[in-house]
Design a protein around this motif. Structure first.
Motif, PDB file in Angstrom:
ATOM      1  N   VAL A   1     -60.225  90.196  -4.245  1.00 39.55           N
ATOM      2  CA  VAL A   1     -59.717  90.533  -5.575  1.00 39.55           C
ATOM      3  C   VAL A   1     -59.518  92.040  -5.705  1.00 39.55           C
ATOM      4  O   VAL A   1     -58.519  92.510  -6.267  1.00 39.55           O
ATOM      5  CB  VAL A   1     -60.682  90.009  -6.665  1.00 39.55           C
ATOM      6  N   GLN A   2     -60.451  92.815  -5.172  1.00 35.90           N
ATOM      7  CA  GLN A   2     -60.346  94.269  -5.268  1.00 35.90           C
ATOM      8  C   GLN A   2     -59.076  94.779  -4.595  1.00 35.90           C
ATOM      9  O   GLN A   2     -58.334  95.591  -5.170  1.00 35.90           O
ATOM     10  CB  GLN A   2     -61.574  94.924  -4.634  1.00 35.90           C
TER      11      GLN A   2
ATOM     12  N   PHE B   1     -58.419  85.447   6.023  1.00 31.07           N
ATOM     13  CA  PHE B   1     -58.526  84.142   5.379  1.00 31.07           C
ATOM     14  C   PHE B   1     -59.926  83.883   4.825  1.00 31.07           C
ATOM     15  O   PHE B   1     -60.079  83.142   3.865  1.00 31.07           O
ATOM     16  CB  PHE B   1     -58.167  83.026   6.375  1.00 31.07           C
ATOM     17  N   ASP B   2     -60.947  84.462   5.461  1.00 26.31           N
ATOM     18  CA  ASP B   2     -62.324  84.165   5.070  1.00 26.31           C
ATOM     19  C   ASP B   2     -62.969  85.312   4.312  1.00 26.31           C
ATOM     20  O   ASP B   2     -64.190  85.420   4.266  1.00 26.31           O
ATOM     21  CB  ASP B   2     -63.164  83.825   6.306  1.00 26.31           C
ATOM     22  N   ASP B   3     -62.165  86.167   3.722  1.00 25.16           N
ATOM     23  CA  ASP B   3     -62.725  87.316   3.018  1.00 25.16           C
ATOM     24  C   ASP B   3     -63.470  86.863   1.767  1.00 25.16           C
ATOM     25  O   ASP B   3     -63.110  85.856   1.130  1.00 25.16           O
ATOM     26  CB  ASP B   3     -61.606  88.291   2.633  1.00 25.16           C
TER      27      ASP B   3
ATOM     28  N   THR C   1     -59.322  82.429   0.060  1.00 24.95           N
ATOM     29  CA  THR C   1     -59.235  83.477  -0.957  1.00 24.95           C
ATOM     30  C   THR C   1     -57.996  84.336  -0.791  1.00 24.95           C
ATOM     31  O   THR C   1     -57.515  84.936  -1.759  1.00 24.95           O
ATOM     32  CB  THR C   1     -60.482  84.376  -0.899  1.00 24.95           C
ATOM     33  N   TYR C   2     -57.454  84.399   0.421  1.00 22.17           N
ATOM     34  CA  TYR C   2     -56.258  85.218   0.655  1.00 22.17           C
ATOM     35  C   TYR C   2     -55.078  84.697  -0.164  1.00 22.17           C
ATOM     36  O   TYR C   2     -54.434  85.448  -0.909  1.00 22.17           O
ATOM     37  CB  TYR C   2     -55.920  85.232   2.145  1.00 22.17           C
ATOM     38  N   THR C   3     -54.756  83.431  -0.014  1.00 20.82           N
ATOM     39  CA  THR C   3     -53.607  82.873  -0.734  1.00 20.82           C
ATOM     40  C   THR C   3     -53.850  82.907  -2.244  1.00 20.82           C
ATOM     41  O   THR C   3     -52.915  83.135  -3.026  1.00 20.82           O
ATOM     42  CB  THR C   3     -53.324  81.441  -0.268  1.00 20.82           C
ATOM     43  N   TYR C   4     -55.089  82.681  -2.648  1.00 20.52           N
ATOM     44  CA  TYR C   4     -55.406  82.678  -4.079  1.00 20.52           C
ATOM     45  C   TYR C   4     -55.220  84.059  -4.694  1.00 20.52           C
ATOM     46  O   TYR C   4     -54.584  84.212  -5.749  1.00 20.52           O
ATOM     47  CB  TYR C   4     -56.835  82.179  -4.289  1.00 20.52           C
ATOM     48  N   THR C   5     -55.756  85.090  -4.059  1.00 21.93           N
ATOM     49  CA  THR C   5     -55.655  86.434  -4.626  1.00 21.93           C
ATOM     50  C   THR C   5     -54.236  86.987  -4.537  1.00 21.93           C
ATOM     51  O   THR C   5     -53.844  87.813  -5.361  1.00 21.93           O
ATOM     52  CB  THR C   5     -56.635  87.396  -3.940  1.00 21.93           C
ATOM     53  N   LYS C   6     -53.451  86.551  -3.548  1.00 15.61           N
ATOM     54  CA  LYS C   6     -52.040  86.977  -3.519  1.00 15.61           C
ATOM     55  C   LYS C   6     -51.274  86.366  -4.691  1.00 15.61           C
ATOM     56  O   LYS C   6     -50.378  87.012  -5.259  1.00 15.61           O
ATOM     57  CB  LYS C   6     -51.400  86.583  -2.197  1.00 15.61           C
ATOM     58  N   ALA C   7     -51.627  85.143  -5.081  1.00 17.01           N
ATOM     59  CA  ALA C   7     -51.014  84.541  -6.270  1.00 17.01           C
ATOM     60  C   ALA C   7     -51.434  85.301  -7.521  1.00 17.01           C
ATOM     61  O   ALA C   7     -50.619  85.538  -8.432  1.00 17.01           O
ATOM     62  CB  ALA C   7     -51.406  83.073  -6.372  1.00 17.01           C
TER      63      ALA C   7
ATOM     64  N   SER D   1     -64.342  87.903  13.855  1.00 14.41           N
ATOM     65  CA  SER D   1     -64.169  88.780  12.703  1.00 14.41           C
ATOM     66  C   SER D   1     -62.712  89.112  12.440  1.00 14.41           C
ATOM     67  O   SER D   1     -62.353  89.474  11.336  1.00 14.41           O
ATOM     68  CB  SER D   1     -64.953  90.079  12.910  1.00 14.41           C
ATOM     69  N   CYS D   2     -61.842  89.010  13.456  1.00 17.02           N
ATOM     70  CA  CYS D   2     -60.453  89.432  13.295  1.00 17.02           C
ATOM     71  C   CYS D   2     -59.471  88.260  13.328  1.00 17.02           C
ATOM     72  O   CYS D   2     -58.275  88.473  13.194  1.00 17.02           O
ATOM     73  CB  CYS D   2     -60.078  90.407  14.412  1.00 17.02           C
ATOM     74  N   TYR D   3     -59.970  87.057  13.508  1.00 14.83           N
ATOM     75  CA  TYR D   3     -59.088  85.931  13.782  1.00 14.83           C
ATOM     76  C   TYR D   3     -58.266  85.513  12.579  1.00 14.83           C
ATOM     77  O   TYR D   3     -57.113  85.128  12.689  1.00 14.83           O
ATOM     78  CB  TYR D   3     -59.948  84.732  14.230  1.00 14.83           C
TER      79      TYR D   3
END
Length: 612
Positions: A125-126, A117-119, A203-209, A338-340
């Motif tokens: 994006v990569q 979630f916090d990437d 950024t997770y939900t955004y880049t999956k879209a 880091s893994c949460y």
């Protein structure tokens, strides 16, 4: 015989993300139902000290593949590990491997993604956009390709309340985002990230879209389908009814770290005298009894707001020295932080933290839908989608929602109550504090619990570290942990409505045998049985605990309850004594209560004296 299982026979299949949670279960199902498939190519990045083949052996030696080895004894020969790095623009695949993949592949299941979630936006994006674009380019050069199945997420459009089985356009074209990531520096990317993701939480939900947009725009004439699962949980029916779920390595580290952390704290509290200042301070910092609701309100509050779990770990009993525990606690919280932040961490890590008494409060809506979907349900739908896309060749890209909320909803409050009931029967070993957590939508109450149950013990522990000449660090690490937990609050405070027309259409196309072998009808899921099996799976396969230890675990919980009541009573008496020393009104109230009790007892003693 199942037509879906027969379809995959003799096929060459490429799976990305095969070393992850979903990828492993997908590979296991393919080998178990279609043992005569030709080969499965998996893209693997070697880890330090392990070759590609060693990683394959490690996967096959897990409990998950026990049945596969019986059905397909030569399973290892049918797995072809290909070196690849999705962080590289060219995927770092050698020319020889690339030619083999292009000439032989029949089906592609694209499961690989970064799900943090916090990437950082550049990295997200990569992996979620650029890598998808490169795989589509590869797929367009595969003459034998029959279907390309892209695994997205049901939360790719979580900024909407109702989500249809369509691809929603993004404000900025994916190509522009990809190009900008190549020349913008990190400082500028950090500055523009909130504006780019808009009302999405991360950024997770955004880049999956964005990844879905890339699939739509660059799929060309490929037979493509998109599967959108919600929160992927442990297995429901396959390969075991009591799930030996196999989370990814990072998720496993996160679970082990949380268990190790609580175990270390438990060892610390048990190694001290019960009446020592530190022990007294720790226990006095525990929350007092629930607020004095009326009977009806109290029962309702227990049902909706209590999320008590009991998960414990006996692995590290040798770590009793305080010096070792400081290092262990530090490393544990660092790994947790880091893994949460992963979708499944809501359903995996939070119960561990709560059950160990480390996480005591969470801002969550009890009546929000916990849209959890078992991983075997996701895999069954994915394989059915692959078959339908290749055989029936739809004219357009179809999206399939794999969710439970619309068909068989379970709410966070109800799920917490069911988990509580299960752990009352099957407690886990050696809890640090009485497992209890408050699910509340009130920010002020959440901050209160954070102060009393999270920060206060951390500050006390840091004070103990200072007294022993060591560097304080618990407060800082606790803040990191609470920050990561706060990022999950977006998903436990909202409910979404996903349309499932395509999923229901696909189910109607399956034969009775296919519906049995590849069951993805979530309406048949009994949540009570699923949660009980989940708890048993954690106890048996993850924590390696024996059912013979349940009586002792129950006794331990009783001792913790008695200690809790004892110190709360002591705290109340100390506070009341201080109040009486400073307030005449408090003394008057005390003398009135004592006088009333004396007269009340004297009233009952008088009749008994007359009878004698």
């Amino acid at each position: 015989m199942s037509s879906i299982a027969a379809f995959y026979g003799g096929k060459s299949i490429l799976i990305t993300g095969a070393t992850g949670f979903l990828g492993k279960v997908l590979m296991e199902k393919l080998f178990r139902t279609s043992p005569d498939l030709k080969v499965i190519y998996i893209l693997v990045r070697p880890k330090a000290g392990q070759t590609l083949q060693q990683r394959v052996v490690q996967i096959l030696n897990s409990k998950l593949f026990e049945k596969v080895k019986e059905v397909c004894p030569n399973v290892q020969e049918k797995i072809r590990a290909v070196y690849a790095d999705l962080n590289q623009n060219d995927l770092a695949i050698s020319n020889g491997d690339m030619q083999e993949l292009l000439s032989c592949t029949n089906i592609v299941f694209h499961c690989a993604a970064t799900v943090r979630f916090d990437d950082h936006l550049r990295h997200a994006v990569q992996l979620n956009v650029t890598a998808t674009q490169k795989l589509l380019l590869m797929a367009s050069q595969m003459p034998k390709l029959e279907a390309f199945i892209h695994i997205s997420t049901a939360f790719s459009n979580c900024n909407l309340k109702h989500i249809d089985e369509v691809i929603y356009p993004c404000p900025v074209e994916p190509k522009k985002i990809i190009d900008s990531m190549e020349w913008l520096d990190d400082a500028i990317i950090d500055e523009i990230t909130p504006k780019l993701i808009g009302d999405r939480p991360n950024t997770y939900t955004y880049t999956k879209a964005l990844g879905e947009m890339v699939v739509h725009q660059e799929g060309g004439n490929l037979n493509i389908a998109i599967v959108r699962p919600s929160i992927v949980g442990a297995t429901w029916q396959e390969p075991f009814p009591v799930s030996p779920f196999t989370p990814s390595q990072d998720s496993l580290l996160c679970l082990q770290a949380s268990v190790l952390l609580a175990q270390s704290l438990s060892d610390l509290s048990l190694s001290l005298s019960p009446l020592s200042p530190l022990s007294l301070s720790l226990f006095l910092s525990l929350p007092t009894s629930p607020r004095m609701y009326s009977c009806t309100r109290y029962i309702r509050a227990k049902f909706h707001f209590c999320f008590r779990n009991y998960l414990h770990q006996p692995w590290y009993s040798s770590l009793v020295s305080s010096g070792s525990m400081v290092a262990v606690i530090t490393n544990s919280i660092s790994i947790i932080s880091s893994c949460y932040l992963r979708p499944g961490s809501i359903f995996y890590v939070l119960p561990v933290q709560t059950g160990k008494g480390f996480l005591r409060a969470l801002r969550a809506t009890p009546m929000a839908v916990a849209d959890v979907i078992p991983v075997d349900t996701v895999v069954n739908l994915t394989l059915a989608v692959g078959w339908y896309t290749a055989v029936h060749r739809p004219k357009s890209t179809l999206i399939y929602h794999c969710t439970s909320g619309n068909l068989n909803p379970c709410y966070w409050g109800k799920m917490g109550f069911q988990v509580l009931a299960t752990f009352e029967k099957i407690p886990f070993e050696r809890a640090f504090r009485r497992p209890y957590a408050d699910l509340t939508t009130n920010t002020i109450i959440t901050q209160y619990w954070n102060a009393v149950s999270h920060w206060a013990p951390a500050i006390i522990y840091d004070f103990y570290l200072r007294l022993t000449g060591r560097k304080p660090r618990m407060t800082k690490l606790m803040n990191r942990l609470l920050r990561t937990v706060s990022m999950l609050e977006y998903f436990v405070n909202r409910s979404w409505e996903w349309s499932t027309s395509n999923t229901e259409m696909l189910m109607s196309k399956l034969s009775p045998e296919d519906q049995r072998v590849f069951n993805f009808d979530v309406r048949q899921l009994n949540w009570l049985e699923y949660i009980e099996n989940y708890v048993l799976g954690v106890k048996k396969y993850l924590l390696k605990e024996d059912m013979a230890g349940v009586p002792e675990a129950k006794q331990h919980l009783k001792r913790l309850r008695n200690i809790h009541y004892l110190f709360n009573t002591a705290l109340f008496l100390i506070a009341w004594r201080l109040l009486m020393a400073r307030s005449q009104m408090a003394r008057n109230v005390w003398f009135f209560i004592v006088s009333f009790c004396y007269k009340f007892l004297s009233y009952f003693r008088a009749p008994s004296t007359l009878k004698v």
